[in-house]
Motif scaffolding. Structure first.
Motif, PDB file in Angstrom:
ATOM      1  N   VAL A   1       0.847  -1.175   0.000  1.00 45.55           N
ATOM      2  CA  VAL A   1       0.000   0.000   0.000  1.00 45.55           C
ATOM      3  C   VAL A   1       0.892   1.236   0.000  1.00 45.55           C
ATOM      4  CG1 VAL A   1      -0.221  -0.013   2.513  1.00 45.55           C
ATOM      5  CG2 VAL A   1      -1.908   1.203   1.128  1.00 45.55           C
ATOM      6  N   GLN A   2       0.485   2.220  -0.757  1.00 49.37           N
ATOM      7  CA  GLN A   2       1.237   3.471  -0.816  1.00 49.37           C
ATOM      8  C   GLN A   2       0.395   4.572  -0.186  1.00 49.37           C
ATOM      9  OE1 GLN A   2       2.376   4.091  -4.896  1.00 49.37           O
ATOM     10  NE2 GLN A   2       4.138   2.724  -4.704  1.00 49.37           N
ATOM     11  N   LEU A   3       1.016   5.273   0.735  1.00 43.05           N
ATOM     12  CA  LEU A   3       0.328   6.333   1.446  1.00 43.05           C
ATOM     13  C   LEU A   3       0.837   7.689   0.980  1.00 43.05           C
ATOM     14  CD1 LEU A   3       0.536   4.878   5.075  1.00 43.05           C
ATOM     15  CD2 LEU A   3      -1.303   4.602   3.409  1.00 43.05           C
ATOM     16  N   GLN A   4      -0.033   8.652   1.058  1.00 44.45           N
ATOM     17  CA  GLN A   4       0.354  10.011   0.704  1.00 44.45           C
ATOM     18  C   GLN A   4      -0.344  10.978   1.641  1.00 44.45           C
ATOM     19  OE1 GLN A   4       2.507  11.425  -1.911  1.00 44.45           O
ATOM     20  NE2 GLN A   4       2.198  13.073  -0.424  1.00 44.45           N
ATOM     21  N   ALA A   5       0.440  11.744   2.352  1.00 44.95           N
ATOM     22  CA  ALA A   5      -0.109  12.797   3.203  1.00 44.95           C
ATOM     23  C   ALA A   5      -0.150  14.090   2.415  1.00 44.95           C
ATOM     24  CB  ALA A   5       0.752  12.968   4.445  1.00 44.95           C
ATOM     25  N   PHE A   6      -1.192  14.845   2.610  1.00 42.68           N
ATOM     26  CA  PHE A   6      -1.275  16.137   1.947  1.00 42.68           C
ATOM     27  C   PHE A   6      -2.119  17.088   2.778  1.00 42.68           C
ATOM     28  CE2 PHE A   6      -5.519  15.218   0.318  1.00 42.68           C
ATOM     29  CZ  PHE A   6      -5.522  13.848   0.243  1.00 42.68           C
ATOM     30  N   GLY A   7      -2.038  18.346   2.428  1.00 43.04           N
ATOM     31  CA  GLY A   7      -2.790  19.372   3.143  1.00 43.04           C
ATOM     32  C   GLY A   7      -1.934  20.368   3.895  1.00 43.04           C
ATOM     33  N   GLY A   8      -0.616  20.170   3.894  1.00 40.82           N
ATOM     34  CA  GLY A   8       0.258  21.109   4.575  1.00 40.82           C
ATOM     35  C   GLY A   8       0.361  22.426   3.824  1.00 40.82           C
ATOM     36  N   GLY A   9       1.142  23.319   4.361  1.00 43.27           N
ATOM     37  CA  GLY A   9       1.320  24.618   3.725  1.00 43.27           C
ATOM     38  C   GLY A   9       1.847  25.632   4.708  1.00 43.27           C
ATOM     39  N   LEU A  10       1.592  26.875   4.414  1.00 45.51           N
ATOM     40  CA  LEU A  10       2.022  27.972   5.278  1.00 45.51           C
ATOM     41  C   LEU A  10       0.790  28.585   5.933  1.00 45.51           C
ATOM     42  CD1 LEU A  10       4.119  30.013   6.318  1.00 45.51           C
ATOM     43  CD2 LEU A  10       3.751  31.314   4.207  1.00 45.51           C
TER      44      LEU A  10
ATOM     45  N   ALA B   1       6.902  21.473  10.819  1.00 43.51           N
ATOM     46  CA  ALA B   1       7.531  20.163  10.654  1.00 43.51           C
ATOM     47  C   ALA B   1       7.017  19.541   9.357  1.00 43.51           C
ATOM     48  CB  ALA B   1       7.202  19.242  11.828  1.00 43.51           C
ATOM     49  N   VAL B   2       7.604  18.409   9.022  1.00 46.12           N
ATOM     50  CA  VAL B   2       7.046  17.557   7.975  1.00 46.12           C
ATOM     51  C   VAL B   2       6.177  16.517   8.669  1.00 46.12           C
ATOM     52  CG1 VAL B   2       7.515  15.972   6.098  1.00 46.12           C
ATOM     53  CG2 VAL B   2       9.028  17.937   6.466  1.00 46.12           C
ATOM     54  N   TYR B   3       4.964  16.376   8.205  1.00 50.73           N
ATOM     55  CA  TYR B   3       3.992  15.476   8.817  1.00 50.73           C
ATOM     56  C   TYR B   3       3.829  14.227   7.960  1.00 50.73           C
ATOM     57  CZ  TYR B   3       2.756  19.008  12.217  1.00 50.73           C
ATOM     58  OH  TYR B   3       2.804  19.905  13.260  1.00 50.73           O
ATOM     59  N   TYR B   4       3.857  13.085   8.629  1.00 46.96           N
ATOM     60  CA  TYR B   4       3.777  11.798   7.959  1.00 46.96           C
ATOM     61  C   TYR B   4       2.608  10.991   8.490  1.00 46.96           C
ATOM     62  CZ  TYR B   4       8.682  12.779   6.778  1.00 46.96           C
ATOM     63  OH  TYR B   4       9.844  13.344   6.327  1.00 46.96           O
ATOM     64  N   CYS B   5       1.979  10.236   7.599  1.00 49.63           N
ATOM     65  CA  CYS B   5       1.027   9.237   8.045  1.00 49.63           C
ATOM     66  C   CYS B   5       1.659   7.858   7.867  1.00 49.63           C
ATOM     67  CB  CYS B   5      -0.282   9.330   7.281  1.00 49.63           C
ATOM     68  SG  CYS B   5      -0.155   9.139   5.489  1.00 49.63           S
ATOM     69  N   ALA B   6       1.210   6.927   8.669  1.00 46.46           N
ATOM     70  CA  ALA B   6       1.769   5.585   8.650  1.00 46.46           C
ATOM     71  C   ALA B   6       0.672   4.575   8.933  1.00 46.46           C
ATOM     72  CB  ALA B   6       2.877   5.461   9.687  1.00 46.46           C
ATOM     73  N   GLY B   7       0.833   3.381   8.393  1.00 42.47           N
ATOM     74  CA  GLY B   7      -0.150   2.330   8.595  1.00 42.47           C
ATOM     75  C   GLY B   7       0.490   1.025   8.968  1.00 42.47           C
ATOM     76  N   GLY B   8      -0.230   0.240   9.742  1.00 41.28           N
ATOM     77  CA  GLY B   8       0.290  -1.056  10.146  1.00 41.28           C
ATOM     78  C   GLY B   8      -0.751  -1.859  10.873  1.00 41.28           C
TER      79      GLY B   8
ATOM     80  N   LEU C   1      -4.984  17.886   7.911  1.00 40.57           N
ATOM     81  CA  LEU C   1      -4.188  17.066   7.018  1.00 40.57           C
ATOM     82  C   LEU C   1      -4.972  15.813   6.645  1.00 40.57           C
ATOM     83  CD1 LEU C   1      -0.686  17.221   8.752  1.00 40.57           C
ATOM     84  CD2 LEU C   1      -1.658  18.759   7.039  1.00 40.57           C
ATOM     85  N   SER C   2      -4.694  15.314   5.465  1.00 39.15           N
ATOM     86  CA  SER C   2      -5.328  14.090   4.999  1.00 39.15           C
ATOM     87  C   SER C   2      -4.262  13.087   4.596  1.00 39.15           C
ATOM     88  CB  SER C   2      -6.228  14.372   3.798  1.00 39.15           C
ATOM     89  OG  SER C   2      -7.242  15.299   4.125  1.00 39.15           O
ATOM     90  N   CYS C   3      -4.631  11.836   4.666  1.00 41.18           N
ATOM     91  CA  CYS C   3      -3.736  10.762   4.243  1.00 41.18           C
ATOM     92  C   CYS C   3      -4.562   9.796   3.408  1.00 41.18           C
ATOM     93  CB  CYS C   3      -3.143  10.064   5.448  1.00 41.18           C
ATOM     94  SG  CYS C   3      -2.148   8.607   5.048  1.00 41.18           S
TER      95      CYS C   3
ATOM     96  N   ALA D   1     -14.792   4.667   4.264  1.00 44.41           N
ATOM     97  CA  ALA D   1     -15.477   4.675   2.967  1.00 44.41           C
ATOM     98  C   ALA D   1     -14.706   5.506   1.944  1.00 44.41           C
ATOM     99  CB  ALA D   1     -16.887   5.219   3.129  1.00 44.41           C
ATOM    100  N   LYS D   2     -14.004   6.522   2.434  1.00 47.07           N
ATOM    101  CA  LYS D   2     -13.215   7.371   1.544  1.00 47.07           C
ATOM    102  C   LYS D   2     -11.741   6.973   1.542  1.00 47.07           C
ATOM    103  CE  LYS D   2     -16.182  11.445   1.907  1.00 47.07           C
ATOM    104  NZ  LYS D   2     -16.272  12.888   2.255  1.00 47.07           N
ATOM    105  N   ASN D   3     -11.435   5.939   2.322  1.00 49.97           N
ATOM    106  CA  ASN D   3     -10.048   5.457   2.354  1.00 49.97           C
ATOM    107  C   ASN D   3      -9.078   6.568   2.763  1.00 49.97           C
ATOM    108  OD1 ASN D   3      -8.607   3.038   2.076  1.00 49.97           O
ATOM    109  ND2 ASN D   3      -7.793   3.647   0.077  1.00 49.97           N
ATOM    110  N   THR D   4      -9.474   7.330   3.755  1.00 52.91           N
ATOM    111  CA  THR D   4      -8.712   8.507   4.143  1.00 52.91           C
ATOM    112  C   THR D   4      -8.655   8.624   5.663  1.00 52.91           C
ATOM    113  OG1 THR D   4      -9.434   9.640   2.132  1.00 52.91           O
ATOM    114  CG2 THR D   4      -8.499  11.010   3.881  1.00 52.91           C
ATOM    115  N   VAL D   5      -7.513   9.085   6.131  1.00 52.80           N
ATOM    116  CA  VAL D   5      -7.320   9.382   7.544  1.00 52.80           C
ATOM    117  C   VAL D   5      -6.993  10.868   7.658  1.00 52.80           C
ATOM    118  CG1 VAL D   5      -5.941   8.884   9.597  1.00 52.80           C
ATOM    119  CG2 VAL D   5      -6.499   7.068   7.993  1.00 52.80           C
ATOM    120  N   TYR D   6      -7.477  11.479   8.723  1.00 51.58           N
ATOM    121  CA  TYR D   6      -7.319  12.917   8.882  1.00 51.58           C
ATOM    122  C   TYR D   6      -6.608  13.246  10.184  1.00 51.58           C
ATOM    123  CZ  TYR D   6     -11.128  12.763   5.485  1.00 51.58           C
ATOM    124  OH  TYR D   6     -11.901  12.505   4.379  1.00 51.58           O
TER     125      TYR D   6
END
Length: 121
Positions: free
Chosen positions: A1-10, A91-98, A19-21, A74-79
């Motif tokens: 599975v490939q995860l991608q975090a997004f929603g960061g910025g200034l 910081a840089v924010y990461y999501c992780a799964g396990g 943030l969403s993952c 249902a949306k396959n997303t974590v917030y």
């Protein structure tokens, strides 16, 4: 599975941000999920985790009350909802799964590319 975090910025101090993952390759429903962050020159820091059921959550003591983790299977997303942001949240924010649910980064098998957040004072 490939995860991608997004929603960061200034953002400015005091702002809120979510943030969403998202995932590709497999549904996130199989995994407990966590959020971590890493500030420049610092170790990776646990923020929050959530079980597959979306009910049980775990937080770093320093984040309780300000950060909220949730998931929509249902949306396959974590917030990660972050309120009252401070410059030290930069910081840089990461999501992780396990398969496990822990404050330890070692139990998470899958990591997304991080999203960078900068909080200005």
């Amino acid at each position: 599975v490939q995860l991608q975090a997004f929603g960061g910025g200034l953002v400015q101090a005091g702002d809120s941000l979510r943030l969403s993952c998202g995932a590709s390759g497999r549904t996130l429903n199989f995994y407990s999920m966590g959020w971590f962050r890493q500030a420049p020159g610092k170790d990776r820091e646990f923020l929050a985790a959530i079980l597959r059921n979306g009910i049980n959550t775990l937080y770093a003591d320093s984040m309780k009350g300000r950060f909220t983790i949730s998931r929509d299977n249902a949306k396959n997303t974590v917030y990660l909802q972050m309120n009252s942001l401070k410059p030290e949240d930069t910081a840089v924010y990461y999501c992780a799964g396990g398969p496990l649910y822990s404050r330890s980064s070692a139990v998470y098998d899958y990591w997304g590319q991080g999203t960078e957040l900068t909080v200005s004072s």
